[in-house]
Design an enzyme around this catalytic site. Structure first.
Site, PDB file in Angstrom:
ATOM      1  N   GLY A 169      -7.392  -1.930   6.386  1.00 50.37           N
ATOM      2  CA  GLY A 169      -6.130  -1.825   7.006  1.00 50.37           C
ATOM      3  C   GLY A 169      -5.209  -0.155   6.636  1.00 50.37           C
ATOM      4  NE  ARG A 170      -0.034  -1.196   7.684  1.00 54.47           N
ATOM      5  CZ  ARG A 170       0.761  -2.197   8.207  1.00 54.47           C
ATOM      6  NH1 ARG A 170       1.691  -1.776   9.223  1.00 54.47           N
ATOM      7  NH2 ARG A 170       0.710  -3.385   8.183  1.00 54.47           N
ATOM      8  CB  ILE A 171      -3.798   0.278   1.617  1.00 56.23           C
ATOM      9  CG1 ILE A 171      -2.179  -0.022   1.636  1.00 56.23           C
ATOM     10  CG2 ILE A 171      -3.896   0.978   0.234  1.00 56.23           C
ATOM     11  CD1 ILE A 171      -1.542  -1.083   0.927  1.00 56.23           C
ATOM     12  NE  ARG A 208      -9.701 -11.373   8.778  1.00 53.68           N
ATOM     13  CZ  ARG A 208      -8.573 -11.723   8.855  1.00 53.68           C
ATOM     14  NH1 ARG A 208      -8.442 -12.960   9.009  1.00 53.68           N
ATOM     15  NH2 ARG A 208      -7.513 -11.191   8.716  1.00 53.68           N
ATOM     16  CB  ILE A 262      -5.223  -1.760  -5.709  1.00 47.33           C
ATOM     17  CG1 ILE A 262      -5.936  -1.351  -4.370  1.00 47.33           C
ATOM     18  CG2 ILE A 262      -5.636  -1.024  -6.576  1.00 47.33           C
ATOM     19  CD1 ILE A 262      -5.329  -0.213  -3.747  1.00 47.33           C
ATOM     20  CB  ALA A 263      -6.426  -6.319  -2.639  1.00 49.80           C
ATOM     21  NE  ARG A 264      -0.130 -10.384  -3.455  1.00 52.14           N
ATOM     22  CZ  ARG A 264       0.489  -9.048  -3.206  1.00 52.14           C
ATOM     23  NH1 ARG A 264       0.077  -8.013  -3.436  1.00 52.14           N
ATOM     24  NH2 ARG A 264       1.543  -8.971  -2.509  1.00 52.14           N
ATOM     25  CD  GLU A 280      -0.652 -10.107 -10.399  1.00 47.08           C
ATOM     26  OE1 GLU A 280      -1.906  -9.677 -10.400  1.00 47.08           O
ATOM     27  OE2 GLU A 280       0.405  -9.786 -10.104  1.00 47.08           O
ATOM     28  CG  HIS A 325       0.811  -6.159  -8.971  1.00 49.44           C
ATOM     29  ND1 HIS A 325       0.670  -7.598  -8.684  1.00 49.44           N
ATOM     30  CD2 HIS A 325       1.031  -5.535  -7.775  1.00 49.44           C
ATOM     31  CE1 HIS A 325       0.722  -7.611  -7.219  1.00 49.44           C
ATOM     32  NE2 HIS A 325       0.971  -6.508  -6.887  1.00 49.44           N
ATOM     33  CB  ILE A 326       1.848  -0.356 -11.602  1.00 51.24           C
ATOM     34  CG1 ILE A 326       0.556   0.226 -12.256  1.00 51.24           C
ATOM     35  CG2 ILE A 326       2.675  -1.325 -12.595  1.00 51.24           C
ATOM     36  CD1 ILE A 326       0.703   1.128 -13.171  1.00 51.24           C
TER      37      ILE A 326
HETATM   38  C1  8YV Z   1       4.545  -4.840  -5.130  1.00 49.42           C
HETATM   39  C2  8YV Z   1       2.286  -5.413  -3.752  1.00 49.42           C
HETATM   40  O1  8YV Z   1       4.971  -4.244  -5.959  1.00 49.42           O
HETATM   41  O2  8YV Z   1       3.420  -4.729  -1.720  1.00 49.42           O
HETATM   42  C3  8YV Z   1       2.615  -5.737  -2.425  1.00 49.42           C
HETATM   43  O3  8YV Z   1       2.071  -6.472  -1.777  1.00 49.42           O
HETATM   44  O4  8YV Z   1       1.562  -6.162  -4.234  1.00 49.42           O
HETATM   45  C4  8YV Z   1       3.049  -4.567  -4.787  1.00 49.42           C
HETATM   46  O5  8YV Z   1       3.409  -3.447  -3.940  1.00 49.42           O
HETATM   47  C5  8YV Z   1       4.598  -6.272  -5.485  1.00 49.42           C
HETATM   48  O6  8YV Z   1       4.136  -7.200  -4.759  1.00 49.42           O
HETATM   49  C6  8YV Z   1       6.160  -6.699  -5.808  1.00 49.42           C
HETATM   50  O7  8YV Z   1       6.901  -6.592  -4.674  1.00 49.42           O
END
Ligand code: 8YV
Length: 339
Positions: free
Chosen positions: A165-167, A188, A247-249, A278, A296-297
């Site tokens: 995607g974008r990121i 996908r 860095i996703a979830r 988390e 998660h930063i």
């Molecule tokens: C957020 C993130 O900092 O945007 C997202 O989906 O995971 C992070 O950029 C976090 O979800 C808090 O809003």
């Protein structure tokens, strides 16, 4: 005065801001709506969130608050759920749509900042930055060594982006243009040829990506379909010299399987900004040397976090049809609820 001729003050809608956010951003809401804030930044349990939402028309959330059908049923006055996160796996969008509740997220404003961080985490992982800093700080550095903290190269290596995607695209661009990397990706849906060409990235199957990449970076949204997208079987396909960055979830990687793979050096190292469950982190990950851990930063630069919060406010004001923002919420996920 006859009550019927009395001028009525329009009732200001109520809005709950579920986490502590920048006061000047909240002030934009205070101008137009009755705002309840969470200045102590407490994590409200679900019953408490529901209690505070009584009588509220809108809620400002982050990626952490769970908005599901049960909450919607308990909060019939709710009309807008506006998140400052791009990921919205915490919000049941179809349930919101069915209940006529507008949902918005915060895409675009965080793309480049998050890509910067993803790239930095991948580099820190490949070049063993955290591990070597811990060594230095603990007073163990006595002399230079020929292979001291010898990691793997980033420049010229093969970058595998899972989720384009974008990121993901912003990360691939950094790798190809800045570091002469060869970029492969799995998504996908394949990108249009012109976009692939512009990025210099080749679409491959997931297994090929895991086999070929020197550095795998995960940027897919979380859903039931992406749960444990990378587990023991996928890690087994990777090169023993490869790194994995997420860095996703949390939940996209099977953290227990990853800890085992790192322990047994089946892959070289990992960089993780997100975790299953988390802020609790798998204890084995905490004790391993070859993993860089951050809380998660990835989107956390001050200008970007401010832009994300302001975008959520823009969406809230528009959804509640207030002030100059009245109109279409800029980043609604279900604009059809507004008709
Ligand atoms: C957020 C993130 O900092 O945007 C997202 O989906 O995971 C992070 O950029 C976090 O979800 C808090 O809003």
């Amino acid at each position: 005065m006859n009550p019927s001729s009395e001028r009525r003050t329009p009732i200001r809608p109520g809005v709950l801001v579920a986490r502590a956010v920048f006061p000047d951003v909240v002030a934009r809401l205070v101008e137009h709506v009755d705002v309840e804030t969470n200045d102590n930044d407490e994590i409200w349990p679900q019953p408490e969130l529901i209690r505070r939402l009584q009588g509220k028309a809108g809620v400002f959330v982050t990626g952490g608050e769970k908005i599901d059908a049960a909450l919607l049923a308990a909060c019939p006055g709710l009309r807008a759920v506006c998140s400052m996160a791009v990921g919205y796996n915490n919000i049941d969008v179809p349930a919101c749509t069915a209940a006529g509740v507008l949902v918005s997220n915060a895409p675009d404003v965080l793309t480049e900042t998050t890509a910067d961080f993803g790239f930095a985490l991948m580099m820190a992982t490949a070049r063993r930055i955290s591990e070597s800093e811990r060594f230095l700080r603990s007073g163990q550095w006595r002399h230079w060594g020929v292979d001291m903290f010898a990691g793997s190269d980033v420049h010229g290596a093969t970058l595998g982006v899972l989720g384009m995607g974008r990121i993901g695209q912003a990360i691939a661009r950094r790798g190809v243009l800045g570091f002469g990397m060869k970029a492969i990706y799995h998504n996908r849906s394949r990108l249009p040829e012109a976009v692939e060409h512009g990025l210099g990235a080749r679409h491959v199957g997931k297994e090929e990506l895991l086999r070929e990449a020197d550095h795998v970076v995960i940027v897919v949204p979380y859903s039931a379909a992406s749960h444990h997208l990378v587990g023991a079987a996928e890690l087994a396909l990777m090169k023993p010299t490869a790194t994995l960055t997420n860095i996703a979830r949390g939940g996209i990687v099977d953290d227990a399987a990853l800890a085992r793979a790192l322990q047994e050096r089946r892959i070289a190292a990992a960089g993780l900004d997100v975790f299953e469950g988390e802020p609790v982190v798998h204890p084995d990950l905490l004790s391993l040397p070859n993993v860089v851990l951050t809380p998660h930063i990835a989107s956390s630069s001050l200008p970007t976090r401010r832009a994300m919060a302001n975008l959520a406010v823009d969406n809230l004001l528009a959804a509640l049809r207030i002030g100059q923002q009245a109109g279409r919420p800029p980043t609604a996920l279900n604009p059809e609820v507004l008709g």
